[in-house]
Design a protein around this motif. Structure first.
Motif, PDB file in Angstrom:
ATOM      1  N   ALA A 246      24.961  51.941  46.503  1.00 33.67           N
ATOM      2  CA  ALA A 246      26.052  51.445  45.664  1.00 33.67           C
ATOM      3  C   ALA A 246      26.590  50.130  46.210  1.00 33.67           C
ATOM      4  O   ALA A 246      26.930  49.206  45.460  1.00 33.67           O
ATOM      5  N   LEU A 247      26.662  50.039  47.534  1.00 32.76           N
ATOM      6  CA  LEU A 247      27.157  48.812  48.161  1.00 32.76           C
ATOM      7  C   LEU A 247      26.256  47.630  47.831  1.00 32.76           C
ATOM      8  O   LEU A 247      26.732  46.504  47.619  1.00 32.76           O
ATOM      9  N   ALA A 248      24.965  47.873  47.760  1.00 33.65           N
ATOM     10  CA  ALA A 248      24.031  46.803  47.398  1.00 33.65           C
ATOM     11  C   ALA A 248      24.309  46.296  45.991  1.00 33.65           C
ATOM     12  O   ALA A 248      24.227  45.090  45.720  1.00 33.65           O
ATOM     13  N   ARG A 249      24.626  47.186  45.063  1.00 36.50           N
ATOM     14  CA  ARG A 249      24.944  46.769  43.695  1.00 36.50           C
ATOM     15  C   ARG A 249      26.296  46.062  43.645  1.00 36.50           C
ATOM     16  O   ARG A 249      26.520  45.196  42.785  1.00 36.50           O
ATOM     17  N   CYS A 250      27.208  46.412  44.564  1.00 39.65           N
ATOM     18  CA  CYS A 250      28.501  45.726  44.630  1.00 39.65           C
ATOM     19  C   CYS A 250      28.317  44.245  44.942  1.00 39.65           C
ATOM     20  O   CYS A 250      29.117  43.409  44.530  1.00 39.65           O
ATOM     21  N   ARG A 251      27.274  43.946  45.680  1.00 33.63           N
ATOM     22  CA  ARG A 251      26.974  42.552  46.003  1.00 33.63           C
ATOM     23  C   ARG A 251      26.752  41.752  44.727  1.00 33.63           C
ATOM     24  O   ARG A 251      27.274  40.644  44.567  1.00 33.63           O
ATOM     25  N   THR A 252      25.956  42.297  43.817  1.00 32.48           N
ATOM     26  CA  THR A 252      25.696  41.612  42.550  1.00 32.48           C
ATOM     27  C   THR A 252      26.954  41.534  41.703  1.00 32.48           C
ATOM     28  O   THR A 252      27.203  40.521  41.026  1.00 32.48           O
ATOM     29  N   LEU A 253      27.759  42.592  41.733  1.00 32.30           N
ATOM     30  CA  LEU A 253      29.022  42.579  40.988  1.00 32.30           C
ATOM     31  C   LEU A 253      29.945  41.462  41.487  1.00 32.30           C
ATOM     32  O   LEU A 253      30.630  40.807  40.694  1.00 32.30           O
ATOM     33  N   HIS A 254      29.954  41.244  42.780  1.00 30.05           N
ATOM     34  CA  HIS A 254      30.775  40.161  43.334  1.00 30.05           C
ATOM     35  C   HIS A 254      30.299  38.810  42.817  1.00 30.05           C
ATOM     36  O   HIS A 254      31.114  37.949  42.454  1.00 30.05           O
ATOM     37  N   GLU A 255      28.994  38.605  42.776  1.00 24.76           N
ATOM     38  CA  GLU A 255      28.469  37.354  42.244  1.00 24.76           C
ATOM     39  C   GLU A 255      28.882  37.162  40.792  1.00 24.76           C
ATOM     40  O   GLU A 255      29.246  36.050  40.377  1.00 24.76           O
ATOM     41  N   ALA A 256      28.837  38.232  40.001  1.00 25.87           N
ATOM     42  CA  ALA A 256      29.263  38.151  38.598  1.00 25.87           C
ATOM     43  C   ALA A 256      30.731  37.790  38.511  1.00 25.87           C
ATOM     44  O   ALA A 256      31.138  36.983  37.650  1.00 25.87           O
ATOM     45  N   ALA A 257      31.544  38.362  39.394  1.00 29.47           N
ATOM     46  CA  ALA A 257      32.978  38.069  39.382  1.00 29.47           C
ATOM     47  C   ALA A 257      33.252  36.607  39.713  1.00 29.47           C
ATOM     48  O   ALA A 257      34.078  35.946  39.073  1.00 29.47           O
TER      49      ALA A 257
ATOM     50  N   GLU B 175      35.262  29.809  46.981  1.00 36.09           N
ATOM     51  CA  GLU B 175      36.483  29.048  47.271  1.00 36.09           C
ATOM     52  C   GLU B 175      37.158  28.617  45.982  1.00 36.09           C
ATOM     53  O   GLU B 175      38.378  28.736  45.835  1.00 36.09           O
ATOM     54  N   LYS B 176      36.358  28.121  45.037  1.00 34.43           N
ATOM     55  CA  LYS B 176      36.912  27.670  43.763  1.00 34.43           C
ATOM     56  C   LYS B 176      37.565  28.823  43.004  1.00 34.43           C
ATOM     57  O   LYS B 176      38.563  28.633  42.304  1.00 34.43           O
TER      58      LYS B 176
ATOM     59  N   HIS C  98      37.928  35.457  50.347  1.00 32.76           N
ATOM     60  CA  HIS C  98      38.305  36.543  51.251  1.00 32.76           C
ATOM     61  C   HIS C  98      37.378  37.758  51.126  1.00 32.76           C
ATOM     62  O   HIS C  98      37.373  38.635  51.988  1.00 32.76           O
ATOM     63  N   VAL C  99      36.572  37.792  50.054  1.00 34.33           N
ATOM     64  CA  VAL C  99      35.630  38.905  49.861  1.00 34.33           C
ATOM     65  C   VAL C  99      34.313  38.634  50.590  1.00 34.33           C
ATOM     66  O   VAL C  99      33.453  39.509  50.688  1.00 34.33           O
ATOM     67  N   ARG C 100      34.143  37.438  51.136  1.00 32.86           N
ATOM     68  CA  ARG C 100      32.895  37.056  51.783  1.00 32.86           C
ATOM     69  C   ARG C 100      32.447  38.057  52.856  1.00 32.86           C
ATOM     70  O   ARG C 100      31.261  38.409  52.904  1.00 32.86           O
ATOM     71  N   PRO C 101      33.343  38.566  53.742  1.00 36.24           N
ATOM     72  CA  PRO C 101      32.870  39.542  54.743  1.00 36.24           C
ATOM     73  C   PRO C 101      32.259  40.785  54.099  1.00 36.24           C
ATOM     74  O   PRO C 101      31.241  41.300  54.590  1.00 36.24           O
ATOM     75  N   HIS C 102      32.862  41.272  53.021  1.00 38.29           N
ATOM     76  CA  HIS C 102      32.314  42.433  52.324  1.00 38.29           C
ATOM     77  C   HIS C 102      30.959  42.083  51.702  1.00 38.29           C
ATOM     78  O   HIS C 102      30.028  42.896  51.712  1.00 38.29           O
ATOM     79  N   TYR C 103      30.870  40.894  51.152  1.00 35.27           N
ATOM     80  CA  TYR C 103      29.624  40.450  50.527  1.00 35.27           C
ATOM     81  C   TYR C 103      28.504  40.371  51.557  1.00 35.27           C
ATOM     82  O   TYR C 103      27.371  40.807  51.307  1.00 35.27           O
ATOM     83  N   GLN C 104      28.808  39.819  52.719  1.00 32.97           N
ATOM     84  CA  GLN C 104      27.799  39.705  53.763  1.00 32.97           C
ATOM     85  C   GLN C 104      27.360  41.075  54.259  1.00 32.97           C
ATOM     86  O   GLN C 104      26.179  41.307  54.523  1.00 32.97           O
ATOM     87  N   SER C 105      28.327  41.981  54.370  1.00 28.86           N
ATOM     88  CA  SER C 105      27.980  43.330  54.799  1.00 28.86           C
ATOM     89  C   SER C 105      27.109  44.023  53.761  1.00 28.86           C
ATOM     90  O   SER C 105      26.128  44.695  54.099  1.00 28.86           O
ATOM     91  N   ALA C 106      27.445  43.846  52.491  1.00 31.31           N
ATOM     92  CA  ALA C 106      26.648  44.446  51.425  1.00 31.31           C
ATOM     93  C   ALA C 106      25.253  43.838  51.377  1.00 31.31           C
ATOM     94  O   ALA C 106      24.294  44.511  50.984  1.00 31.31           O
ATOM     95  N   SER C 107      25.131  42.588  51.787  1.00 29.65           N
ATOM     96  CA  SER C 107      23.827  41.928  51.769  1.00 29.65           C
ATOM     97  C   SER C 107      22.837  42.604  52.700  1.00 29.65           C
ATOM     98  O   SER C 107      21.623  42.551  52.476  1.00 29.65           O
ATOM     99  N   SER C 108      23.336  43.257  53.749  1.00 27.94           N
ATOM    100  CA  SER C 108      22.438  43.935  54.670  1.00 27.94           C
ATOM    101  C   SER C 108      21.764  45.133  54.024  1.00 27.94           C
ATOM    102  O   SER C 108      20.764  45.642  54.543  1.00 27.94           O
ATOM    103  N   GLU C 109      22.303  45.590  52.888  1.00 24.75           N
ATOM    104  CA  GLU C 109      21.672  46.673  52.140  1.00 24.75           C
ATOM    105  C   GLU C 109      20.710  46.136  51.084  1.00 24.75           C
ATOM    106  O   GLU C 109      20.055  46.896  50.384  1.00 24.75           O
ATOM    107  N   VAL C 110      20.653  44.825  50.948  1.00 20.86           N
ATOM    108  CA  VAL C 110      19.735  44.194  49.999  1.00 20.86           C
ATOM    109  C   VAL C 110      18.543  43.605  50.740  1.00 20.86           C
ATOM    110  O   VAL C 110      17.388  43.812  50.352  1.00 20.86           O
TER     111      VAL C 110
END
Length: 372
Positions: A152-163, A256-257, A262-274
């Protein structure tokens, strides 16, 4: 030669294969075979042995109904416990997901007249992003309910990109200098299509596939040339569509834009599941009752974090679509719905936290009893 495999022999005998090989080698030794040629024997006979054994072993495993029934019993028990422990949280997640999806449908299906070209492109891009986000959020729930929080965390990574992308497109909708950002984003599809097509054309033979038709490739090339002529050579980059809006055309700059850095740490952590790097391997361990275990299956803990990330990103995309980037502007209905979604999201996360706390409490009691 190796003896034929007996179908009556149990396939779960751990010593069976090694014993067969040992017996075969010893037979040769008794026949005067030089031990120094054992390697040669093994190198010649093992491939034939594997070819003979593999089909019979596979057939035997597939006939093993006892193991299948046992696995099904374990699965039913697991699902029953998951429902008892996390059912309330899953239900509330489903409500947030459904309401968000329905709000997006209303915005997308509303009849409109006299939209500018920029507004049409913005609506199309944000609708597409919201559709993707809704589907992915559903996938997250499916993975969580089946005990795969890391998936699920791996899919959260893609959701963050969509956001992130939805936020910057919605932000640019009213910006005269960047009102074409949505059009650029949509036009960038041809860059990816062409790249994928060229890669497939290069590898189609080894894949055992037919090549793409030249007419299709020519069409892609013509469309690609058009967008490069329209936007410049930098449009070829992964985030080339955002170059005008953000000189540093990468996801970090867009975060940044969008005020989502501030979500970057979560994104990087989720990336380890991708990406299957060493960092991801470190997550293959779980502590249970004082013992460190390698985790290769389902678990009933650690579901709160991916649920939180998924719903946060989903609501960000929904807000961008229904409120900020809506060509009609923010309506009372959409504002009320977004406020209600925030309330439901908060209640949902409380339910996830409560479920985890209950599991932790029960586990502590078990450990204490074990230590007596």
């Amino acid at each position: 030669m190796f003896k034929k495999f007996s179908r009556s022999r149990p396939v779960d005998d751990d010593e069976f294969f090694s014993r067969m090989i040992s017996d075969a080698v010893m037979d040769k030794v008794r026949d005067g075979f030089d031990l120094e040629r054992v390697d040669e024997l093994v190198s010649k006979t093992v491939p034939r042995f594997i070819d003979d054994m593999a089909p019979e072993l596979a057939a035997s495993m597939m006939r093993n109904k006892r193991s299948l029934r046992g696995n099904k019993r374990m699965e039913r028990g697991y699902n029953k416990r998951m429902r008892k422990q996390w059912g309330r949280a899953f239900d509330l997640y489903g409500v947030v997901h459904a309401v968000s999806t329905e709000l997006g449908e209303k915005v997308a299906n509303r009849e409109r007249e006299d939209l500018t070209s920029a507004q049409k492109h913005t609506l199309e891009a944000l609708t597409g992003l919201h559709v993707s986000a809704s589907r992915i959020a559903g996938e997250v729930l499916a993975l969580l309910s089946q005990g795969y929080p890391r998936g699920a965390l791996a899919r959260c990574r893609t959701l963050h990109e969509a956001a992130v992308i939805a936020c910057v497109i919605a932000d640019s909708a009213a910006d005269q200098d960047h009102s074409d950002l949505a059009e650029r984003f949509l036009d960038h599809e041809i860059v990816t299509l062409r790249r994928d097509a060229l890669q497939f054309q290069k590898d189609h033979e080894i894949l055992g596939e037919e090549p793409l038709e030249q007419e299709y490739l020519d069409d892609l090339e013509a469309r690609y040339d058009e967008v490069i002529a329209k936007y410049g050579q930098e449009f070829r980059r992964e985030y080339g569509w955002a170059k005008k809006f953000s000189p540093d055309d990468n996801l970090r700059a867009l975060e940044e834009k969008a005020s989502l850095s501030h979500v970057r740490p979560h994104y990087q952590s989720a990336s380890s599941e991708v990406h299957c790097g060493a960092r991801g391997l470190g997550r293959n361990y779980i502590e249970m009752r004082g013992v460190t275990l390698r985790h290769a299956g389902k678990i009933n803990v650690d579901l709160t974090w991916p649920a939180d990330l998924a719903l946060s990103s989903l609501l960000q995309v929904t807000f961008s679509h229904a409120v900020q980037g809506n060509p009609d502007g923010p309506t009372i209905e959409s504002l009320i719905c977004m406020r209600a979604l925030e309330e439901m999201r908060s209640a949902c996360l409380d339910a996830f936290v409560a479920a985890q706390a209950a599991i932790d409490s029960a586990e502590e009691k078990i450990v204490k009893r074990m230590q007596r």
